[in-house]
Every structure is written in C-alpha cells, then in structure tokens.
Write a protein that holds these residues in place. Sequence first.
Motif, short mmCIF file in Angstrom:
data_model
loop_
_atom_site.label_atom_id
_atom_site.label_comp_id
_atom_site.label_asym_id
_atom_site.label_seq_id
_atom_site.Cartn_x
_atom_site.Cartn_y
_atom_site.Cartn_z
N GLU A 137 3.93 1.40 -1.13
CA GLU A 137 4.59 1.50 -2.42
C GLU A 137 3.65 2.07 -3.47
OE1 GLU A 137 6.19 -2.35 -3.28
OE2 GLU A 137 8.13 -1.74 -2.45
N ALA A 138 2.36 1.62 -3.40
CA ALA A 138 1.39 2.12 -4.37
C ALA A 138 1.28 3.63 -4.26
CB ALA A 138 0.03 1.47 -4.12
N ALA A 139 1.24 4.15 -3.04
CA ALA A 139 1.11 5.59 -2.85
C ALA A 139 2.37 6.31 -3.31
CB ALA A 139 0.82 5.90 -1.38
N MET A 163 12.25 4.23 -6.39
CA MET A 163 11.47 3.51 -5.40
C MET A 163 12.39 2.90 -4.36
SD MET A 163 8.38 3.50 -5.24
CE MET A 163 6.89 2.72 -4.80
N GLY A 168 4.45 5.27 -5.46
CA GLY A 168 4.52 5.11 -6.90
C GLY A 168 3.69 6.14 -7.65
N PHE A 195 -5.74 0.58 -3.40
CA PHE A 195 -6.00 1.07 -2.06
C PHE A 195 -7.32 0.50 -1.59
CE2 PHE A 195 -3.71 4.80 -3.97
CZ PHE A 195 -2.51 4.53 -3.36
N ASN A 203 -2.15 -3.88 -6.10
CA ASN A 203 -2.26 -3.28 -4.76
C ASN A 203 -3.20 -2.08 -4.77
OD1 ASN A 203 -0.59 -1.75 -6.31
ND2 ASN A 203 1.05 -1.59 -4.82
N ILE A 253 0.84 -1.20 0.00
CA ILE A 253 0.00 0.00 0.00
C ILE A 253 0.88 1.25 0.00
CG2 ILE A 253 -1.68 1.30 1.36
CD1 ILE A 253 -2.91 -1.09 0.06
#
Lengths: 427, 276
Positions: A313-315, B77, A317, B121, B119, A311
């Motif tokens: 990482e998604a943000a 990242m 990203g 949210f 993934n 989660i």
Amino acid sequence: MKQSNTDKIKASLKKRYAKERRFRLYGLISIAISFLFLLVLLVNISIKGLPAFHQTYVKLDVTIDANVLGIDKNSDHEALFSADYSIIITKTLKKMFPDVKSRKQKRALKKLVSNSAAYDLRDAVTANPNLIGTTHSFWFLAKDDVDVYAKGNIDRNLAETERRVKDFQLAWIDQLEKEGRLKQRFNSRFFTSGDSREPEQAGIKGAMVGSLLTMLVTLSLSFPIAVGAAVYLEEFAPKNNRWVDIIEININNLAAVPSIVFGLLGLAVFIAFFGVPRSAPLVGGLVLSLMTLPTIIIASRAAIKSVPSSIREAAYGLGASRVQTTFHHTLPLAMPGILTGTIIGMAQALGETAPLLMIGMVAFVADIPQGITDPSTVLPVQIYLWSDSPERAFTERTSAAIMVLLGFLIVMNFLAVLLRKHFERRW
Amino acid sequence: MTEAIEKRDEFDVEIKGTVGKPFADDPKFESRNVDVFYGDKQAIFDVNLDIAKNEIVAMIGPSGCGKSTYLRCLNRMNDTIPICRVTGHIKLDGEDIYDKHQDPVLLRARVGMVFQKANPFPKSIYDNVAYGARLHGLTSNKTELDDLVEKSLIRAGLFKEVKDDLHKPGTGLSGGQQQRLCIARTIAVDPEVILMDEPTSALDPIATALIEELMIELSAKYTIAIVTHSMQQAARVSNRTAYFHLGKLVEVNDTDSVFTNPEHQLTENYITGRFG
C-alpha cells in the motif's frame, strides 16, 4: 465463592504443570530418538566410507628396458606412447617372485598391481624419456583385492576356498609388506577420475561434475520460471477466476506426483519427441526442473503472501505501478523465503535417482562430462551403481560417495543460510 | 437494561441525506452519489462531499462506518481490492478520477496517503524519502535528490533527529518518527492532496501533538483529508468535520459548529459519547 475458586485453581495447578512437564519430556524424547538415528546413520556411513579415502600402493623397482619396449630415448612421442609397458610390469613382478610357475599363479601375479600401473609408467616415460634404460622405484596402485586385504577386510583364518585371496597370494603380499613395499596413501584418484570397472581406479569426479551440471541446468530453468509463476499468481492473476483455480490445483498436485513419472515424461517428451541427447545433464536438468518447479512455486507464493500488505500500500500510495511495487518491494522482501524454497527444491533434486534412471543417466560413464550434452551420471545414481557392484572394494566407495553427497547437501544448506542472511541484512 | 434499549433507539434514527455544508465554493475534490460495494455488501451509500483547496477535512464516526473506505476512494487505493466496486463520480480539479482515461499511478502521485500504521519501507531513511522521487524521475542528479530528501525531512519535522542517521534503516525509528518519515516520504513527491488514515492512532500524545502541528503547517500548501477516531484531534486540526454513520454521510459542517451545535441527532449522540 471467590475463595473456593482460588482453591480450585490451586488444586488444578499441579496437574497442569505435570502435563506441561510431560509434554516437554515427549518432545525431548522424540528429538533424542531422531538424533540417535541420525548419529547411527552417520557413524555407520563414516566407518564404512572413510577407508575409501586411502588406497594401497605397491612399490616396484622397474627396469625400463629399451629392448623389451622397442624404443629408445630418441623415439618420438607416438612410439613412446604406444609401447607395451605392461610387459615391463609383468617382468618386474616375475623377477621379484621367481618361484611362480603355473599359469594360474602367473595370471594372479599380474593382479598384484592395478592395470593402471602400465599407464602410469607410460606417462612417466613419455614425460621423461631419459628414464629408458634405468632402474627406478615407482609406487603403483595396488589391485583391489590387495587393498581390501591390506585394510583388514579379508580374514586369513577362513578356509582358502572361502576367500578371494588365496594362500600363495597372501604369501606375496606378506613378502611385499616385509620389504616395506606396501603403503597406504591418500586416495586422490577418487576425486580426480571417473567411474571404472576396476574398483581401485573408480573415482567420483564424473558423478560430481554430472551432478553439478545437472543442478546448474535445473536451477537456471526452475528458479526464474517458478518465481515468475509465483509472482504472477500472487500479484497479477485475477482472483476467483476458474482458470487460475485450475492452475493452482494442478501445481499443488504436481508436487505430489511420484518422481519416476517425471522420468517417463522426460523420456517421452524430451528424448523421444525433442531429441535431446539421453544420459546428459541437459535432459536430467530438464526433468528435475519439472520436479522442482512446484516446490519452488509453492514456497515462493507463501513467501510473497507473507509480505505485509502495508508495504504494498505504501508503494501504491506513492504512485508505484504494480510491477514496480513487486520488483522494488514485494520480491526483495520475499527473497529469503523464496531462496529457502529453492534450496529445498534443489536439495531434493540433487538426491533424486528414480527419474534419472528413466532417461539413461544410469549408464556406465567413465569419462568426465565436459558439457551439458555429454553422457554423464550423478551422485545418487553413482551410489546406486556402486552399491549394486559385486566387488568388495565398491562397498567402501559406496559409503564414501554417500559422504560426498551429504557434503554437497551441507554446502548447499550453508549457502542458503548465507544468502538468506545477506538478503535479510539489506533490509 | 433500559439503557441498552435506549441506545438501540438512538442507533435507529433514520438518515435522510446529509445535513450541514457538504459543498464548498472552491473544491479540490467533489464527490457525487458515491456508492462503494465489497462484493454484494454495500459499504458506502450515496456520499456527496466537497473538499476545498488548502482545507483540512476530518472524517469521524464509529468503527466500520465507511470513513476509511471513502478516504481510500479518493486515490483509488480500493482498486487493489479485487471485490471492491465504486460507483458515482469523484472529481479532482473537475476531472473524474474514475474515468477510463485516468491513470491511477498519476492520481496517486497527486494524492498522497499516510496510513494508520506507519509503514516505512525496510530501507534506509534516505531511500524511503527518495523512493517517490526516484520512481517518478523528479530529480535529475544526486545533489537535487539530496536537497529534496533534506527539504522533505525538514518539512516533516524529522530532519534534526535523523540528519546523522540518514542511511540507517527507517524501520529502526520510534513509532512517531516512523509516521513522520512516512509523511516526509509522501510530501517528497509534492502531491496536491494528502490523505491521512488515522495517522496518530498508534502514537503517544507527544508524537500525536507533533504530527497535528505538522498537519496545520502543511495545510498552507496542501489539501488534507484525515480520518480520525479522536474527536479532540478533529476539533484541534480540521476546518470542517464530516460525520459518517453506517456507510452514510450524516453531517458535514464547520468543525466548531459540529462540536458545539450538531444539527443531527446521531452526530450529537456520537460526540457526546453515547455510543461509538
């Protein structure tokens, strides 16, 4: 070879299942034992405490004699308020029991009703001055000894020297009972008045409000600080830094510090150094915050840690900054866990007595606190105080106060479940 | 037994630089002498690679070869891993993304990423897609945002399936739908490059086919770098293929020539399935 393996497994199966059954049995037994203890505790407290929710009242036909009081219908409020109404109560009792002669018995006679009877009468007269000169029936609070006897907690068959209520008093009570002048009513005074030296007048409202205010101070201090600390340590603090390690170790150790030490700390720092008023919910809340902080920090860190990194990482990203990721995703997802930890901490704080003794919350406080700087006590300390009082009538009040405290805890846990459900449903 | 020894021999072939065509005429990304360390351990050795505009580059190689690590360098990242250190130069449109003055937040808005495990949210489908736009303030009112969400979902090929359920949680979708939702979320920010880290490894062939089609469509507008374990996938979607081995970039070439005529022994061993 293959056949023999199957046989071996088959032979061992029975043993394995027996082991499993045995293990399940142990589990059931331990659950049953803990339930039994809980049940014994609850039943015991309920049996002892439930009578406290009813109180004995005595009906007296009071003639409000203007000459005795030295007032009349046209007297101003001040005069009505300051007249001595206890004389009227005494006169009424004497009229009902004309045989009473000796000083000792006269004194005992006054103690059939609580001394709050005079105040009740005063309130009735000031509210309605037209009562002056009339005869009226009032239900007055009985004295604790009468109440204890009426509830069957005094054995008549004991020798007179061994019981608190003597034979002549028993005779009066019997007469009152025969005339239908004794009645048990719901004890609303228990929930609406503060502590008192007279057991029949003692109520729990002061302690309840004190606990509420203390919890309010504790929650509003410890929750934001603890969550802030947990977020910083988990999301922002440099990893493998010596200072961060030292802070972590200290937080974990703080959770294990005996609570009385926090009381001493509060006494030395908050009261002696900063001059916070003692016995007040403010200083109680401060001390309990210190105690609750490590609990909430540790639970919050665990909750934040358990948020899947995918989660975050998604943000990241999508170009969210660290603060945005934390406040949009990590913290809301960790909220159920954080709230659980907070409620556990608060429940601990609600039941805490030792540190509050050190900062003066053990004082006898009859007034109901109006704010966080008023002297006050809290529920567990009230329980401690009452359990320490010699009067028989305080025994049932102690158990009743325990029931109220348990009620508070149940409400808090229920709130925690509701909050958790609410936050979980949003996702 | 002899087979195993033989395998080890094939494994031990020395890697001297990268063979093939690592450079492009019109590069979006230029990587020069990139080394990546996790603590004391070096994960990537001296990678030199260009990714051209509107190109799909596939990165293949056995597990642990560093292809994902390299991909995660392209949008920084790896910054989120404290012990990770990147040296060398990676340039996006000629600017070094590891320069002090570069802001990783802006970089990640320009270089979107789709992850191996979908993934989404734990919010509604709408909020998932709208998140990036809200974050960067890309739209000025509700109508614009609605349009953007719809457009992004259409481009990710998901709109038809979810148009009546926009306010249901994104986590309630199937695996393939979730991954397309993640792609929609990424393209809603309108990045210049999309990095995909094994985007179909958890999906069934039908969902995979949908996403592969989507990649080819998206390459008209975006530059795409994809890490994949499926050589067929690399062959189907990519223009060029890069083969990584033990942290080194062994060979880069047009996809056709990598799979039909590999220059390096290791590449040949890998694509013919002798190890990996």
